[in-house]
Write a protein that holds these residues in place. Structure first.
Motif, PDB file in Angstrom:
ATOM      1  N   SER A 225       0.731  -1.184   0.136  1.00 19.46           N
ATOM      2  CA  SER A 225      -0.116  -0.016   0.086  1.00 19.46           C
ATOM      3  C   SER A 225       0.887   1.340   0.100  1.00 19.46           C
ATOM      4  CB  SER A 225      -1.036  -0.061   1.160  1.00 19.46           C
ATOM      5  OG  SER A 225      -1.821  -1.024   1.290  1.00 19.46           O
ATOM      6  N   SER A 226       0.157   2.363  -0.601  1.00 21.30           N
ATOM      7  CA  SER A 226       1.241   3.522  -0.643  1.00 21.30           C
ATOM      8  C   SER A 226       1.057   4.314   0.574  1.00 21.30           C
ATOM      9  CB  SER A 226       0.694   4.385  -1.910  1.00 21.30           C
ATOM     10  OG  SER A 226      -0.817   4.734  -1.775  1.00 21.30           O
ATOM     11  N   ASP A 227       1.990   4.650   1.145  1.00 21.19           N
ATOM     12  CA  ASP A 227       1.923   5.801   2.642  1.00 21.19           C
ATOM     13  C   ASP A 227       1.578   7.206   1.848  1.00 21.19           C
ATOM     14  OD1 ASP A 227       2.432   6.930   4.676  1.00 21.19           O
ATOM     15  OD2 ASP A 227       4.587   6.024   4.997  1.00 21.19           O
ATOM     16  N   LYS A 228       0.501   7.611   2.916  1.00 22.53           N
ATOM     17  CA  LYS A 228      -0.439   8.559   2.380  1.00 22.53           C
ATOM     18  C   LYS A 228       0.412   9.903   3.170  1.00 22.53           C
ATOM     19  CE  LYS A 228      -4.819   6.691   1.332  1.00 22.53           C
ATOM     20  NZ  LYS A 228      -6.193   6.699   1.424  1.00 22.53           N
ATOM     21  N   ILE A 229       1.173   9.679   4.281  1.00 24.17           N
ATOM     22  CA  ILE A 229       1.833  10.752   5.021  1.00 24.17           C
ATOM     23  C   ILE A 229       3.272  10.598   4.600  1.00 24.17           C
ATOM     24  CG2 ILE A 229       2.543  11.428   7.377  1.00 24.17           C
ATOM     25  CD1 ILE A 229      -0.190  10.045   8.033  1.00 24.17           C
ATOM     26  N   ASP A 230       3.946  11.721   4.252  1.00 26.25           N
ATOM     27  CA  ASP A 230       5.513  11.645   3.818  1.00 26.25           C
ATOM     28  C   ASP A 230       6.411  11.648   5.123  1.00 26.25           C
ATOM     29  OD1 ASP A 230       5.847  14.561   4.881  1.00 26.25           O
ATOM     30  OD2 ASP A 230       5.585  15.330   3.017  1.00 26.25           O
ATOM     31  N   ALA A 231       7.730  11.599   4.858  1.00 28.74           N
ATOM     32  CA  ALA A 231       8.588  11.455   6.231  1.00 28.74           C
ATOM     33  C   ALA A 231       8.493  12.753   7.069  1.00 28.74           C
ATOM     34  CB  ALA A 231       9.988  11.088   5.744  1.00 28.74           C
ATOM     35  N   ASN A 232       8.074  13.699   6.664  1.00 32.34           N
ATOM     36  CA  ASN A 232       8.029  15.109   7.378  1.00 32.34           C
ATOM     37  C   ASN A 232       6.639  15.378   7.980  1.00 32.34           C
ATOM     38  OD1 ASN A 232      10.721  16.009   7.120  1.00 32.34           O
ATOM     39  ND2 ASN A 232      10.048  16.424   5.055  1.00 32.34           N
ATOM     40  N   GLY A 233       5.604  14.245   8.068  1.00 34.34           N
ATOM     41  CA  GLY A 233       4.493  14.385   8.545  1.00 34.34           C
ATOM     42  C   GLY A 233       3.305  15.118   7.872  1.00 34.34           C
ATOM     43  N   CYS A 234       3.666  14.992   6.561  1.00 37.11           N
ATOM     44  CA  CYS A 234       2.740  15.907   5.805  1.00 37.11           C
ATOM     45  C   CYS A 234       1.781  14.980   4.850  1.00 37.11           C
ATOM     46  CB  CYS A 234       3.266  16.998   4.745  1.00 37.11           C
ATOM     47  SG  CYS A 234       4.122  18.345   5.837  1.00 37.11           S
ATOM     48  N   SER A 235       0.478  15.198   4.811  1.00 41.32           N
ATOM     49  CA  SER A 235      -0.352  14.565   3.754  1.00 41.32           C
ATOM     50  C   SER A 235      -0.938  15.459   3.001  1.00 41.32           C
ATOM     51  CB  SER A 235      -1.593  13.725   4.667  1.00 41.32           C
ATOM     52  OG  SER A 235      -2.394  14.715   5.267  1.00 41.32           O
ATOM     53  N   ALA A 236      -1.788  15.098   2.032  1.00 40.77           N
ATOM     54  CA  ALA A 236      -2.614  15.999   1.118  1.00 40.77           C
ATOM     55  C   ALA A 236      -3.542  17.018   1.997  1.00 40.77           C
ATOM     56  CB  ALA A 236      -3.454  15.020   0.238  1.00 40.77           C
ATOM     57  N   ALA A 237      -3.927  16.623   3.094  1.00 43.79           N
ATOM     58  CA  ALA A 237      -4.618  17.531   3.775  1.00 43.79           C
ATOM     59  C   ALA A 237      -4.013  18.510   4.582  1.00 43.79           C
ATOM     60  CB  ALA A 237      -5.774  16.542   4.875  1.00 43.79           C
ATOM     61  N   GLY A 238      -2.664  18.294   4.950  1.00 43.70           N
ATOM     62  CA  GLY A 238      -2.044  19.306   5.607  1.00 43.70           C
ATOM     63  C   GLY A 238      -0.704  18.699   6.419  1.00 43.70           C
ATOM     64  N   CYS A 239       0.080  19.216   7.419  1.00 49.55           N
ATOM     65  CA  CYS A 239       1.061  18.810   7.949  1.00 49.55           C
ATOM     66  C   CYS A 239       0.771  18.817   9.528  1.00 49.55           C
ATOM     67  CB  CYS A 239       2.133  19.735   7.784  1.00 49.55           C
ATOM     68  SG  CYS A 239       2.723  19.711   5.915  1.00 49.55           S
ATOM     69  N   THR A 240       1.861  18.283   9.961  1.00 47.81           N
ATOM     70  CA  THR A 240       1.717  17.891  11.563  1.00 47.81           C
ATOM     71  C   THR A 240       2.095  19.055  12.348  1.00 47.81           C
ATOM     72  OG1 THR A 240       2.380  15.469  11.414  1.00 47.81           O
ATOM     73  CG2 THR A 240       2.342  16.549  13.590  1.00 47.81           C
ATOM     74  N   ARG A 241       1.142  19.657  13.314  1.00 52.11           N
ATOM     75  CA  ARG A 241       1.500  20.741  14.335  1.00 52.11           C
ATOM     76  C   ARG A 241       1.123  20.109  15.596  1.00 52.11           C
ATOM     77  NH1 ARG A 241       4.199  22.578  10.645  1.00 52.11           N
ATOM     78  NH2 ARG A 241       3.486  23.866   9.075  1.00 52.11           N
ATOM     79  N   ASP A 242       1.524  20.898  16.681  1.00 49.69           N
ATOM     80  CA  ASP A 242       1.233  20.663  17.835  1.00 49.69           C
ATOM     81  C   ASP A 242      -0.120  21.378  18.485  1.00 49.69           C
ATOM     82  OD1 ASP A 242       1.344  20.103  20.778  1.00 49.69           O
ATOM     83  OD2 ASP A 242       3.151  20.868  21.286  1.00 49.69           O
ATOM     84  N   ALA A 243      -1.035  20.487  18.739  1.00 50.91           N
ATOM     85  CA  ALA A 243      -2.220  21.007  19.099  1.00 50.91           C
ATOM     86  C   ALA A 243      -2.388  21.836  20.559  1.00 50.91           C
ATOM     87  CB  ALA A 243      -3.345  19.833  19.302  1.00 50.91           C
ATOM     88  N   ASN A 244      -1.361  21.478  21.347  1.00 49.63           N
ATOM     89  CA  ASN A 244      -1.252  22.210  22.492  1.00 49.63           C
ATOM     90  C   ASN A 244      -0.986  23.642  22.381  1.00 49.63           C
ATOM     91  OD1 ASN A 244      -1.257  19.674  23.566  1.00 49.63           O
ATOM     92  ND2 ASN A 244       0.873  19.499  24.545  1.00 49.63           N
ATOM     93  N   ALA A 245      -0.315  24.074  21.335  1.00 46.72           N
ATOM     94  CA  ALA A 245       0.153  25.406  20.983  1.00 46.72           C
ATOM     95  C   ALA A 245      -1.164  26.170  20.724  1.00 46.72           C
ATOM     96  CB  ALA A 245       0.861  25.479  19.636  1.00 46.72           C
ATOM     97  N   THR A 246      -2.145  25.417  20.204  1.00 42.70           N
ATOM     98  CA  THR A 246      -3.406  26.252  19.958  1.00 42.70           C
ATOM     99  C   THR A 246      -4.939  25.844  20.683  1.00 42.70           C
ATOM    100  OG1 THR A 246      -3.923  24.865  17.925  1.00 42.70           O
ATOM    101  CG2 THR A 246      -2.975  26.703  17.488  1.00 42.70           C
ATOM    102  N   CYS A 247      -4.412  25.148  21.771  1.00 39.91           N
ATOM    103  CA  CYS A 247      -5.361  24.579  22.690  1.00 39.91           C
ATOM    104  C   CYS A 247      -6.288  25.617  23.412  1.00 39.91           C
ATOM    105  CB  CYS A 247      -4.842  23.648  23.741  1.00 39.91           C
ATOM    106  SG  CYS A 247      -6.169  22.624  24.773  1.00 39.91           S
ATOM    107  N   PRO A 248      -7.691  25.542  23.230  1.00 41.67           N
ATOM    108  CA  PRO A 248      -8.312  26.508  23.960  1.00 41.67           C
ATOM    109  C   PRO A 248      -8.381  26.624  25.570  1.00 41.67           C
ATOM    110  CG  PRO A 248      -9.520  25.492  22.331  1.00 41.67           C
ATOM    111  CD  PRO A 248      -8.508  24.618  22.386  1.00 41.67           C
TER     112      PRO A 248
END
Length: 334
Positions: A225-248
């Protein structure tokens, strides 16, 4: 095969079909379709959503709401910084190991600016050589897990242990360096796997359903199967960020004057509406935008490929066929 096992496999097949076709399947019943988490928070009554899941329900764990008497955790990783992973003879962090039939190789990589303590829960039916590790920034380690196993991996932060391996962590705590049969405290970011669940296919995902303590992504290798997430944590929908930084504010867990985790609405408010149980169990009634705070939107923005709440199947279940191996990375894209 028990009736429950058959139900799990049937749900896995339906989930796969939903992902392939891009159609969000509507499953009727008394409990919501889920990715296998205890969806109503950490008490013993919070396993009602797992019946239709490709993953088994998790043993209950009660999170502590009071500060622990442990050393302060390492500094929060700077946004956008991902230290390079340096290979060493004892750390398989470069080219993943070859996959051995009957076993799966899982590689853990720390691209954060703080030390973390990854863990899995012990399972006597599927013995492994370790259930806890420590990874300094840039470090990695590989271990083997048996095929046909449902396993979750998380990482702890701010840990302190004595010579006997007893101790506590600020997040993800299980009470020991080598975790026993219980899962770590919520909230914790989870890597979930159901290996060889149906027709030689694995199902896997990153889950923020219980909340976020660290940013994470998963890569597969060695399969068809093809890997939908690249080695830097990005997919077609977007990349990986820390949810703690924007947590309400209402969802924040603060220790030592800083946000160490972001809780889900179900952990904070503990109502049927936020946990999608009772009258809100059916998929049309489980609406995150109607919650007091929409934690699903926060999590989905931080990690677009991850489960943000229990019904987030269509954009979050990943698959791999052919005895795949996996690399779990803690870090942010950059």
């Amino acid at each position: 095969m028990s009736r429950r096992q058959a139900a799990l496999i049937a749900a896995a097949v339906l989930t796969c079909l939903a992902v392939v076709t891009g159609v969000l399947l509507v499953r009727a019943g008394t409990g919501p379709a889920s990715s296998g988490r205890s969806v109503a928070g950490p008490s013993a009554t919070h396993g009602t959503a797992a019946a239709n899941s490709p993953f088994p329900s998790r043993p209950s764990v009660t999170p502590s709401s009071s500060p622990r008497t442990t050393p302060s955790p390492s500094a929060t990783p700077a946004a956008g910084k991902s230290p390079r992973v340096s290979a060493s003879p004892s750390r398989a962090v470069g080219q993943p190991k070859a996959v051995v039939v009957g076993k799966r190789t899982v590689t853990l990589v720390n691209r954060l600016d703080q030390t973390i303590w990854p863990a899995i829960a012990a399972d006597p039916k599927h013995p492994v050589e370790a259930t806890g590790w420590v990874l300094k920034p840039g470090a990695g380690v590989s271990f083997a897990v048996p095929d046909h196993w449902d396993v979750r991996v998380w990482a702890r932060t701010g840990c302190s242990f004595d010579g006997a391996g007893n101790g506590h962590c600020t997040t993800g705590d299980c009470g020991r360096f080598q975790c026993g049969s219980t899962w770590g405290e919520f909230p914790s970011t989870l890597a979930e796997f159901n290996l060889n669940a149906w027709n030689g296919m694995d199902f896997y995902d990153v889950s923020l359903v219980e909340g976020n303590n660290l940013p994470m992504w998963i890569n597969s290798y060695g399969g068809s199967s093809s890997d939908k997430i690249d080695a830097n944590g990005c997919s077609a929908a977007g990349c990986t960020r820390d949810a703690n930084a924007t947590c309400p504010t209402a969802l924040q867990r603060v220790r030592g004057g800083r946000v160490v985790a972001c809780l889900s609405a179900c952990l904070v408010f503990k109502t049927d509406k936020t946990c999608c149980t009772g009258a809100y169990a059916a998929r049309p009634q489980c609406v995150p935008s109607s919650w007091p705070v929409d934690s699903a939107a926060v999590f989905k923005k931080a990690e677009p490929f991850a489960y943000s709440y229990v019904n987030d199947d269509a954009t979050s279940v990943l698959t791999c066929s052919g005895e795949c191996g996996y690399r779990i990375t803690w870090g942010v894209s950059g």
